[in-house]
Each structure stands twice: as structure tokens, then as C-alpha cells.
Design a protein around this motif. Sequence first.
Motif, PDB file in Angstrom:
ATOM      1  N   ARG A  28       2.291   1.854  -3.419  1.00 13.56           N
ATOM      2  CA  ARG A  28       1.314   2.459  -4.328  1.00 13.56           C
ATOM      3  C   ARG A  28       1.078   3.918  -3.965  1.00 13.56           C
ATOM      4  N   ALA A  29       1.008   4.185  -2.655  1.00 12.77           N
ATOM      5  CA  ALA A  29       0.755   5.555  -2.220  1.00 12.77           C
ATOM      6  C   ALA A  29       1.897   6.484  -2.622  1.00 12.77           C
ATOM      7  N   LYS A  30       3.101   5.923  -2.720  1.00 16.16           N
ATOM      8  CA  LYS A  30       4.253   6.744  -3.087  1.00 16.16           C
ATOM      9  C   LYS A  30       4.177   7.217  -4.532  1.00 16.16           C
ATOM     10  N   GLY A  31       3.199   6.700  -5.259  1.00 18.51           N
ATOM     11  CA  GLY A  31       3.067   7.125  -6.646  1.00 18.51           C
ATOM     12  C   GLY A  31       4.012   6.378  -7.578  1.00 18.51           C
ATOM     13  N   LEU A  39       0.843  -1.195   0.000  1.00 17.84           N
ATOM     14  CA  LEU A  39       0.000   0.000   0.000  1.00 17.84           C
ATOM     15  C   LEU A  39       0.882   1.250   0.000  1.00 17.84           C
ATOM     16  N   THR A  40       1.936   1.215   0.824  1.00 22.48           N
ATOM     17  CA  THR A  40       2.869   2.343   0.851  1.00 22.48           C
ATOM     18  C   THR A  40       3.463   2.575  -0.533  1.00 22.48           C
TER      19      THR A  40
END
Lengths: 323, 321
Positions: free
Chosen positions: A227-230, A224-225
Motif C-alpha cells: 500500500r505504501a508503494k502507492g 502495508l509495504t
Amino acid sequence: MYRYLLHRILQIAITMFLLIAMVFILFRVMPGDPASMVLDPKMPPEAKALMKKQLGLDEPIYSQFIIYMKNLLHGDLGRSFYYGRPVYDVIMERLPNTILLFTSATIISWGLGYALGKRIAWRRGTRFEHALTFMGLLFYSVFLPWFGLIMIWIFSYRLGLFPLGGMITPELWTAGGAGIIALVLDVLHHLALPLFVLTLLSFAGAMLLMRSSMLETLREDYILTARAKGLSEKVVRDKHAARNALLPMVTALALSLSFSMSGGVLTETVFSWPGLGKEIVSATLNYDYPLAQAAFIFLAAIVLMANLVADIIYAYLDPRIRY
Amino acid sequence: MSFFEIQGLRMHYATSRGRVKAIRGVDLKMDKGQALGLAGESGCGKTSLGLSILRLLPNNAHITRGRILFHGEDLLRKSEEEMRRIRWKYISMVFQSAMNALNPVYRVGDQIVEAILAHEDITKDEAKERVSELFSLVGLDPGRAGQYPHEYSGGMRQRAVIAMALACHPELLIADEPTTALDVIHQKQIIEKMDELREKLGMTMIYITHDIAIISETCDVMAVMYGGKIVESSKVRDLLRRPMHPYTQGLIRSIPPLHDSVGRLTSIEGEPPSLLSPPRGCSFNPRCAYSRDICRTSEPPLRQLNGGLVACHFAEEIPWP
């Protein structure tokens, strides 16, 4: 690390000793007798006794074992009863053939299984996943000799695309004059069909293992991290998810590779492939104690070593593991 | 145009047992530089709201209605690639389980460098330089950037995750229970650090937590979520001094006071509502001491009262000692 290595090597030595003793005893309690295979029944009894003495079979079992162990520690695997040649030479003659077929099949299967497994896990629930899983399981559960024979019948017999069996075309090799390229192509031509059949029937194992490992990894918070980092989907999938999902694959691959050395007894028979698997069967049937024992011991040593190597690779891939 | 605004957001998870309506109409408005505390029990939709903003919801989640406006642009209408560029660069997040938010097989510093390089056109050395700055900023020894997550203590990992969230100097930071896994001492240190950084960097922040004490120390505005909706919101000081919604009152009664002697603490009776089949009318009515017939039939809208917003039919009549 060194302490760990030392510990493991000692463990391997003990396991090997127990294994050798077991194999040694098993062959001697097997019904039948090497003398009946080696010796001509019409031989006079004195000659029989002399020959038994020469093979060392007149000694009691425990002293046979001690002699065997002594020779083994000196690196002497003995002489084959059947071929009359050193066992070591026979094994070394067959092993490269087995490695050529089975190790390449294992590596291709696992490469394919890894690549497909991570993709079907990533696209879980899609038609793509269902189709591949179904196909993989279908081929995985097919009985190899049956499938192999059908493939030989279609591609070799009916279509004439591949040879019916064996590893080389003897005339080409004995006639001389053929260039190295022609000889390599000849082996590849023989290799293609069994390699294809083996890969097709075994890639699903690696694929499903990778899939489940990947699905577990995808639930982790660091995905998830990522993905969240872009990061792009591909980076998240390959660098973050697949890299972690690979860890449980390593042990399984190392084991699979070491077992591939034994060569499929059935596969080698179906495709008349002159490898170690076929040799183990005939040595057992011929009461060729030295050859059969050596083959088993040899394979056990490879499996144990592969386990050790897997553990070492594991520590390299996962920084949390230190021995 | 507000800096950040959520309008009428509705979202559900499709499960085998039916639709779990995690967000049932949420409106929210924030100015730049504001700190919003979002409070509520576990399972009230706080985390789902945070994930909706970054569009990181799992595949079975469906946003059915509403808009999420960032600088006036609807994030729900952005393409996946546009969204990828917004993530971390403009809106970043500190996750609930910051303990596991770091990938175990990569060095902590490299994971931050990776985030920077995904958004900014600078060299790897410059990015590493920034990691050192970030580490000092959150009170970590920059020399430890080359270590793996398992070599860090819990508090250090938490700081590293915060450093990572700040890596691209985001305008909006969503912090989802950033300190739940830590002991009280570390909690306090980290909260103070985040507050300090927010002021220094002029960040806007959404603080998702069930800990009202933290909100009272760090936030300007507080919103209380219940059953997938915001039931009350106003300035933190006003809300704590005179909570209007019975649920907010219950929440505040359940925390021990810091300075006064501890009287009786009361917990809220009953269970949080099932989001699979939320109760008709006001979702708090089954647990509410003041509920009347209208509460069971009609859903109270979020309305202006005493300078704040509250969703209760009888907010004016309900006393607060």
C-alpha cells in the motif's frame, strides 16, 4: 525433488497396500454372503458349490487375498458378481458422470469461494461481508437431500423448468437423428439443477476458508509495504494479498476435488444421477465384493495422488518450499 | 512555507476498550534536506505518526484534528487516488519490520520494479536497469535481484528494503526503526549507508528510533516524543549537551556513554502512560521527580527556550550536571 518424489511414491504404495487389505477384510467380515445374492436359493447344492468355486469363494480368505492382490498387480480388478462384467468397465462407465457433476460443482464453488472470500475479507466489517457470510453459512448448513427435493419440487415439478432427474432423456438418445448439439443441450439441461444446488450449498466452505486465510495475510507487513508503494487497491488485494492467501487453499481444493470423485451418495440418489456414488451403495448392498472393493481402492488412490499433486503445486506457488 | 510541517495533529484508535489516543497534538516543522530524529519509548506514538503522514493507518484509526502540510498542501485533504500518487514517489518509508516487508512469493527485483512502474512512465527494462543501480547504491550484488526474499540474509533484506524505498527518488523518507532487527555490525553499516545516500540524494529524512546513539550520529534535529506528544526538540548537539525536559534527561541517563568509563546507569522509574486514559496535566508527571501541583492540573505547552522547544513548566529550574 526426485528424492522427495520417490519417497512419496513409496509412502503411497505402503498406504495403498494397507488400505486394500483393510477393505478386503472389512467386506468379508460384513454380515451376509454374496452367494445369497448371486445364487438362487432353489438351486441344487451341487450347483451352488460349483458356482461358489467359480467365483473363488470356496478358498480360505488368505488365499483369496493373495489371488486378489496378484490380479490387481496385473491390472485386473476382477468381474462384478452382479453385472457379470469386468469391474473396470463398470467404474469407467460411471466415473465420467460423477466427474461431470461433482468436479464442475467443486470447481465452480471454489472459484466463487475464492472471488467472494477475498472480497469479504478486504471489506471486513461492512454489511456486504455480514450478508455474504450469513448467506453462505445458511446454505452450508442446509441438509442437501431435503433442499434438493424442494428444488426439484419447485423448479422441476411445479414450474417444469428442469427434468425430474437422471442425466439424459433416453428417447432422444435411442431414437437417433438428434444432432450432437441437441444431445449436449439435453445433458446440460439435466445437469443444471443438481449443479446449482451443489454449488449453492458448498461455496461457503471455500469462501470462509479464503476469508480467514486472506484476513491473516492482510495483517502481514508486506501488505502495508504494497500500500505504501502507492499500488492501487486492486493490485494490493489481488496480487499481494490474495496470491499469498491462496496457498492454504490449494491443499484443501486438491482434497475436495479428489473426494468429489466419489460423488455424493445422497445427491446422486436424490437427482437419480447415474454416477459412482450410487454404484458404491448398490455394490455394497449386493455383496458385489469385486466392484465395491475396486471402487474404494480407486477412490483412495485418487485421494493420495491428489495430495501429491497438491504438494507439487504448492512448491510451484510458494518459492520458499523446495523438496 | 516550510517543506514539511505537521500542525496540531491528533489521532486515536477506536478499540473495544475505548479510544487509544496515540497522537495528542503534535507540531513539527522540517526544512528540505534536514534529518530529524524522532525518539521515544515503544508505544509513545512514533510509528503512528509515521503512518499518519502516508495515511496508511488501519481502519480503526481516526485523525480528528490537525494538518500535515507537504509543500504547503494538506495531505489529509487529498483524495485516495491523489494520495496513492504521492506515496513512494514523493514520500516513502522504510518499515519497522523490514524483515517481513518483502512479499515472499515475488522476486526482490520485481517488487522494486513494480513500485517504479506504479509511478513512472518508463519501460520494464529501464526499471530493471534502475534496480541494478539501486542495488549497487546500497551495496547489494545486482545479480541477486532475481532471487526471492528468503534467499537473502537479514542484512541483505534490509538493504533491499532501503533500495526499494529509494526507487522513485522520494523527497521525504520516513525510516521507522530500520535497523532494530539487525546485529550491531550490520546496524552500523546500514546507518552509514543511509546517511551517505541522504547527503548524496539531498533527501529529507525522518528517523524514528529509540536509539539515541543513532540519532546523534546521523540527524540534525531531534524531537523527543512522550505519551503521544513532542516534549522537547532542538538541534541534536544542543539537546544532547543540555537536555531540558526531565524525560529527555532520563532517556539520556539510561544510555551507556561510549568513551567515558561506565558509571551508574539509571532507568526511568514507572511505566509509560496509558494512552487509553492519559494522566491529567503533564503526561510525564507520575514519573517525574520534579513534579508539583501545577503539573497534575495544567498541561505544559511546547515553548521556546535556549534555542529549542520544551514542554515543561519548570524547564528553567531543572538542573543538568
